[in-house]
Design an enzyme around this catalytic site. Structure first.
Site, mmCIF file in Angstrom:
data_model
loop_
_atom_site.group_PDB
_atom_site.id
_atom_site.type_symbol
_atom_site.label_atom_id
_atom_site.label_comp_id
_atom_site.label_asym_id
_atom_site.label_seq_id
_atom_site.Cartn_x
_atom_site.Cartn_y
_atom_site.Cartn_z
ATOM 1 N N TYR A 115 -6.943 3.129 -1.974
ATOM 2 C CA TYR A 115 -7.080 2.074 -2.982
ATOM 3 C C TYR A 115 -8.082 2.421 -4.083
ATOM 4 C CZ TYR A 115 -3.950 -1.221 -0.717
ATOM 5 O OH TYR A 115 -2.832 -1.832 -0.213
ATOM 6 N N GLU A 165 -2.827 -5.634 5.481
ATOM 7 C CA GLU A 165 -2.204 -4.456 6.092
ATOM 8 C C GLU A 165 -2.814 -4.147 7.454
ATOM 9 O OE1 GLU A 165 -2.623 -1.644 2.902
ATOM 10 O OE2 GLU A 165 -1.319 -2.879 1.626
ATOM 11 N N SER A 185 17.092 1.635 6.632
ATOM 12 C CA SER A 185 17.322 0.536 7.570
ATOM 13 C C SER A 185 17.837 1.076 8.901
ATOM 14 C CB SER A 185 18.346 -0.448 7.000
ATOM 15 O OG SER A 185 17.878 -1.051 5.817
#
Length: 390
Positions: A106, A148, A217
């Protein structure tokens, strides 16, 4: 994973600071994509170690910079209260967790954004702007880090785990199903239908040296301690999967996450599934679980051609086996067949759970119709970055 790492101190913005940033919202809206494109270029040059967390195809097409610009704009608009964009934020959190994003990344993004604003806005990005922006960014970054950390605690495993390819099955002319099992024998839990898994691919291409992150997926529930993904050949990595991947190959896989999950506690007795192309993949376990729960399921399945339609035999058999509980509606573009909103007029939001996934234009069309019809809890997700156009 341990408790959330505290890299930023959350300090509420003053009303003056909020007003200042929100006064710049039109500037961010107009120049945001230029800023974020500049940011990524600066970050990849200055911090090349982060490149492997980003899909470079989405960089080349501009999708990722566009999504980040949209995120910044929405954050500035909702500095007082993130509740209206909580769903969008949650998708970002899950995407980060699936990719294994770490708190230490970050500050890299924050510093790169500041440099990009300076390069694009020039004198407008003065010391006051930088000071207030850093404060706002720190608040958002720590909020995401905390969220998170909570998600990481729920995952089946941390980091990436090596999986071995056990089987490859051709589902259509350009779609291959890949079956994978953990190398270390780890016992896989049943999935929540709709979840996806993230991969780190080394595609052995001399022109592409970066590890390529991708999410796919899970296209059936766990069987024989295997996951299955089904991949259409539409890009660099998917081409490798369809043409060069072999049984026995090893690939790192992250634990499943997902936003478009099957609603197992819904009291509604009917399910409508709208799937365009390879958007069918997460719908397969959703459909199977809905049928197991005794629900009536309608599938509206759109494809370019019969040759490109995966799982045709599977769905045909499913319809035969379920005695009217499962209805398959096929639409083939090459045959001038197209799903129309009139085909969905009978859907009563009080009776149906609705799932939607396909190309962006397809999703935009039917999301607009369904939401206007009163489907307030439409279940959908996006392949690739969370798309602001839908």
């Amino acid at each position: 994973m341990s408790a959330a790492k505290q890299l930023f101190k959350i300090v509420p913005l003053t009303p003056t600071e909020i007003n200042f940033l929100q006064s710049l919202a039109p500037v961010v809206k107009e120049h945001g994509v230029t800023v974020t494109s500049t940011m990524y270029k600066y970050m990849f040059q200055t911090y090349p170690e982060v490149r492997s967390y980003f899909n470079m195809t989405n960089q080349k097409t501009g999708r990722q910079p566009k999504v980040l610009a949209f995120s910044l704009y929405q954050y500035i608009l909702h500095l007082n209260d993130l509740t209206p964009i909580s769903g969008f934020v949650n998708q970002i959190v899950l995407k980060h967790c699936g990719l294994g994003i770490k708190p230490d990344q970050y500050p890299v993004v924050g510093e790169s954004l500041v440099q990009a604003f300076k390069m694009v806005l020039g004198e407008a990005a003065d010391e006051h702007f930088v000071e207030v922006f850093k404060k706002a960014y720190g608040n958002l970054a720590q909020t995401l880090i905390d969220a998170e950390a909570s998600v990481y605690k729920t995952l089946a495993w941390e980091e990436f785990k090596d999986f071995r390819v056990t089987k490859l099955v051709k589902e259509a002319e350009d779609v291959t199903s890949v079956y994978l099992t953990p190398v270390d024998g780890f016992k896989l839990k049943p999935i929540i239908p709709g979840e996806y898994i993230s991969f780190r691919w080394d595609i052995h291409n001399p022109d592409i040296t970066d590890i390529q992150p991708r999410e796919y997926s899970i296209s059936q529930d766990v069987k024989e301690n295997e996951y299955r993904i089904s991949v259409r050949d539409i890009g660099i990595v998917s081409d490798y999967i369809n043409k060069k991947l072999q049984v026995g190959d090893i690939v790192p896989v992250h634990a499943p996450v997902g936003t478009m999950k099957y609603d197992s506690i819904s009291k509604k007795g009917k399910v409508a599934v709208l799937a365009g192309g390879i958007g069918i993949t997460p719908m397969i376990p959703i459909i199977e679980h809905a049928l197991k729960d005794g629900k009536d399921v309608e599938l509206y399945y759109s494809n370019r051609s019969y040759q490109s339609e995966p799982f045709r035999e599977f769905f045909s058999n499913l319809e035969k086996e379920n005695n009217g509980k499962f209805k398959l509606n096929n639409y083939i573009s090459a045959e001038n067949q197209k799903l129309q909103v009139k085909d969905l007029e009978h859907i009563n939001p009080d009776e149906y759970d609705v799932y939607l996934l396909g190309p962006v234009a397809y999703m935009h069309e039917f999301k607009t119709y369904l939401v206007g019809k009163g489907v307030s809890d439409l279940k959908m997700e996006f392949f690739g970055p969370t798309d602001p156009d839908c």
